[in-house]
Design an enzyme around this catalytic site. Structure first.
Site, PDB file in Angstrom:
ATOM      1  N   GLU A 143       0.809  -1.222   0.000  1.00  0.00           N
ATOM      2  CA  GLU A 143       0.000   0.000   0.000  1.00  0.00           C
ATOM      3  C   GLU A 143       0.836   1.262   0.000  1.00  0.00           C
ATOM      4  O   GLU A 143       0.562   2.193  -0.732  1.00  0.00           O
ATOM      5  CB  GLU A 143      -0.926   0.008   1.221  1.00  0.00           C
ATOM      6  CG  GLU A 143      -2.093  -0.930   1.040  1.00  0.00           C
ATOM      7  CD  GLU A 143      -2.978  -0.984   2.264  1.00  0.00           C
ATOM      8  OE1 GLU A 143      -2.502  -0.666   3.370  1.00  0.00           O
ATOM      9  OE2 GLU A 143      -4.146  -1.355   2.100  1.00  0.00           O
ATOM     10  N   GLU A 196      -5.297  21.911  35.751  1.00  0.00           N
ATOM     11  CA  GLU A 196      -6.217  23.039  35.757  1.00  0.00           C
ATOM     12  C   GLU A 196      -5.528  24.367  35.524  1.00  0.00           C
ATOM     13  O   GLU A 196      -6.181  25.354  35.229  1.00  0.00           O
ATOM     14  CB  GLU A 196      -6.958  23.083  37.091  1.00  0.00           C
ATOM     15  CG  GLU A 196      -8.048  22.036  37.142  1.00  0.00           C
ATOM     16  CD  GLU A 196      -8.805  22.039  38.435  1.00  0.00           C
ATOM     17  OE1 GLU A 196      -8.237  22.463  39.451  1.00  0.00           O
ATOM     18  OE2 GLU A 196      -9.966  21.614  38.416  1.00  0.00           O
TER      19      GLU A 196
END
Lengths: 568, 114
Positions: free
Chosen positions: A73, A313
């Site tokens: 491929e 955070e």
């Protein structure tokens, strides 16, 4: 005879060819079946080609087995570029004859079928490629492409069967990749020919976050993990995380390390927490979890250790700025290379990706302490059970390396505060609970030790103060009104002080009176004594006089006797 | 069994073809695997085709990839036998033993003399 029998068992046991893929050799207990063909199948973009490529690259670089990659491929140039993103340098391997790449192109539009044919051409090419580098490993990626290029499927099937038998005879450890079909493992049913080992790769998206999974569907003649295991394709290759490697065999360290908060150390048996243990700090929003975490990190850096801080955070800059307000200068540790702050939203990656990235970074940085702040953010990425499993794995990994782990966990207000959302608390060795106490129109922070394995620890609630010099713990006021904190505690303390002052005054007054009375008494005694002394002197004078009188009288009597010439 | 041209004449043929003669000149290569029945059939069929339809305007080379396996990779041969029509352009591959002559002629864009 028995020996001979044993040897034959040894020989009979399936030999394995290690893939060098992290985690995969663990779940297959050694790798792929040596000298046989394994099928790696999965949907588009699941990493089949990269799995196969890593098998060859690791074979060449780590196990001294050269390989041949036959691509149906992708062109060699494409393969080189794609593999470079995994950190593999294919040109180098090709030049040193440790890897051979062959690109087989079957373009239907160029081909006319004019009669009987076979795949002998492919056999010859394979044989030539294998001989040219002395290959032990072979990859056929994706041989199914032949079915779209050639129309005579019955010839192809017969030839493929012959091919796999031929490869087995040659003793090649082979990976054949296949594209997953709608209802079958491969579109063309390759699994029919490859019956020794089938590996299924999967790439799924749940709640917008992708996770990659690998499963050993079949592995003839050997034990293998049958679960789906998460895996990652990263800049350092393919990585599989064995979920079940949960052996609890890490060493327990006796050494205590300071938390950076003296009063907290005092609460923890006076020495702090154990090195290599898992600390958990839970609390609702704004209770100071990050500040405690940063204090711990700061203390580690002060000891000259390295610390890694995963901030989910805040950005690193933000964390540094915020912690400066409580007197923690984290920047200097970052500059000295002792502290690494990784600010990252967990939603950027899937859960597995995240965990593995963390493990990689930790392995690279080699810290003595790791902070994850907060772990609850990970639930945004995955299902809670996954998160728990992942954290358990991370903790095991870190504990095994004697790294102290510090998790913060956000508990939702209203929920049971002694229940962490992720349910990680049972893993924790030391669990600190931060809470907000609301009394007298204000909120104050308090800290308690919920548990601390293997050490005597305080059961007291302490008030937790964030000052510009860092974190301080003070005793809460426990009185008839209950536990008082903040200004209630301060005013209560002032009251106490006033009462104390009044008492002190009273004591002073009484003491003065006592002194006065004593002085009076002393004075009186002195006066009496002087009176008495006067009397005494007078009496003594009189006694003397009387004695004289008496002597005189006796003398006179004697003289009279002599004068009378009396006999004596 | 193989009719081999030396590299000089090949180059000449190629240059000639480039010069604008490609419609006339056929450069054909047949890749076979030794003397298997399919190989033998393919060679026989190709010879027949050339003699009947391409008289005087073809160059043919038969390559045994057992002996020259590296050529199989260069020409991207998977299936044997394979006939490669290098010229005239476009390049085309005919796989199989060439027994379906009609298909070959059609693919070579040769009209049958009827």
């Amino acid at each position: 005879m028995q020996q001979g029998k044993q040897r034959s068992y040894e020989e009979l046991r399936l030999e394995k060819s290690p893939t060098g893929i992290r985690g995969f050799d663990e779940i297959t207990q050694g790798g792929l079946p040596r000298g046989r063909t394994a099928l790696v199948t999965g949907g588009p973009g699941t990493g089949k080609t990269m799995f196969a490529m890593e098998f060859l690259v690791k074979g060449a670089t780590e196990f001294g087995e050269t390989g041949v990659f036959v691509s149906f491929e992708e062109t060699p140039d494409e393969l080189i570029a794609n593999s470079a993103s995994l950190g593999f340098s294919l040109p180098e391997l090709c030049e040193s004859n440790r890897l051979h790449m062959d690109y087989v192109r079957v373009e239907r539009s160029e081909i006319e079928e004019t009669g009987e044919y076979d795949l002998e051409g492919l056999f010859i090419r394979l044989s030539h490629a294998i001989n040219s580098v002395g290959a032990k490993r072979l990859v056929l990626d994706t041989i199914e492409t032949l079915f779209s290029g050639l129309s005579n499927a019955s010839i192809l099937r017969a030839e493929l069967r012959r091919l796999f038998r031929w490869l087995k005879d040659k003793g090649m450890t082979t990976i054949v990749t296949g594209e997953r079909g709608a209802n079958s493992l491969t579109r063309e049913g390759l699994e029919e020919y490859v019956s020794d080992c089938v590996i299924l790769l999967d790439h799924r998206v749940a709640e917008q976050v992708s996770t990659r999974r690998i499963r050993v569907v079949k592995y003839r003649g050997t034990e293998h993990g049958t679960n789906e295991y998460p895996f990652l394709i990263s800049g350092r290759g393919f990585m599989v995380l064995p979920i079940t490697s949960m052996k609890l065999d890490y060493q327990a360290d006796e050494e205590h390390v300071s938390s950076g908060i003296p009063r907290l150390d005092a609460m923890l048996d006076g020495k702090g927490f154990y090195r290599g243990s898992l600390l958990l700090v839970s609390g609702t929003a704004g209770t100071g979890k990050t500040s405690v975490a940063a204090s711990f990190a700061d203390a580690a850096c002060r000891r000259g250790e390295r610390c890694m801080y995963f901030a989910f955070e805040e950005s690193d800059q933000q964390l540094i700025r915020n912690m400066r307000s409580i007197g923690l200068d984290l920047r200097r540790w970052v500059e000295k290379g002792r502290l690494m702050i990784v600010g990252q939203r967990p939603t950027v990656h899937g859960l597995e990706h995240h965990l593995m990235t963390m493990q990689f970074m930790i392995d690279d940085f080699d810290p003595a302490m790791v902070v994850v702040d907060p772990i609850t953010n990970l639930t945004q990425v995955g299902i809670i059970s996954d998160v728990r499993a992942m954290l358990a794995r991370l903790v095991d990994h870190l504990k095994g390396r004697k790294i102290t782990v510090f998790f913060t966990s956000l508990t939702q207000g209203g929920a049971d505060e002694e229940m962490t959302e992720v349910g990680i608390s049972s893993l924790a060795d030391t669990w600190l609970k931060l809470q907000n106490l609301e009394t007298g129109g204000e909120r104050n922070r308090a800290i308690t030790i919920l548990k601390s394995r293997g050490m005597a620890h305080s059961n007291q609630v302490r008030e937790f103060l964030l000052t510009s010099e860092g974190i301080d713990l003070v005793d809460v006021y426990v009185g008839p009104e209950g536990v008082l904190t903040g200004s209630a505690r301060v005013s209560r303390e002032a009251d106490e002080k006033a009462r104390e002052a009044a008492l002190r005054l009273e004591i002073d007054r009484l003491d003065a009176e006592r002194k006065k009375k004593r002085a009076l008494l002393e004075e009186r005694i002195a006066r009496l004594r002087s009176e008495f002394e006067g009397d005494e002197r007078e009496l003594e004078g009189r006694i003397h006089l009387e004695k004289l009188k008496m002597e005189t009288m006796i003398q006179k009597r004697k003289e009279i006797g002599i004068s009378r010439k009396a006999e004596t | 069994m193989a009719k081999k041209n030396d590299s000089d004449s090949k180059t000449q043929a190629f240059e000639k073809a480039l010069a604008g003669d490609q419609a006339k000149r056929y450069v054909l290569r047949l890749y076979v695997t030794g003397s298997t029945p399919k190989s033998v059939r393919a060679i026989r069929n190709l010879r027949k085709l050339c003699e009947e339809h391409l008289q005087g305007k073809y160059e043919m080379e038969v390559i045994d990839i057992y002996q020259q396996p590296e050529l199989a990779q260069n020409a991207d041969i998977v299936v044997t036998p394979t006939l490669v029509k290098r010229l005239p352009l476009p390049l085309r591959k005919f796989i199989g033993d060439l027994s379906d002559m009609e298909q070959v002629l059609k693919g070579m864009d040769i009209t049958l003399k009827s």
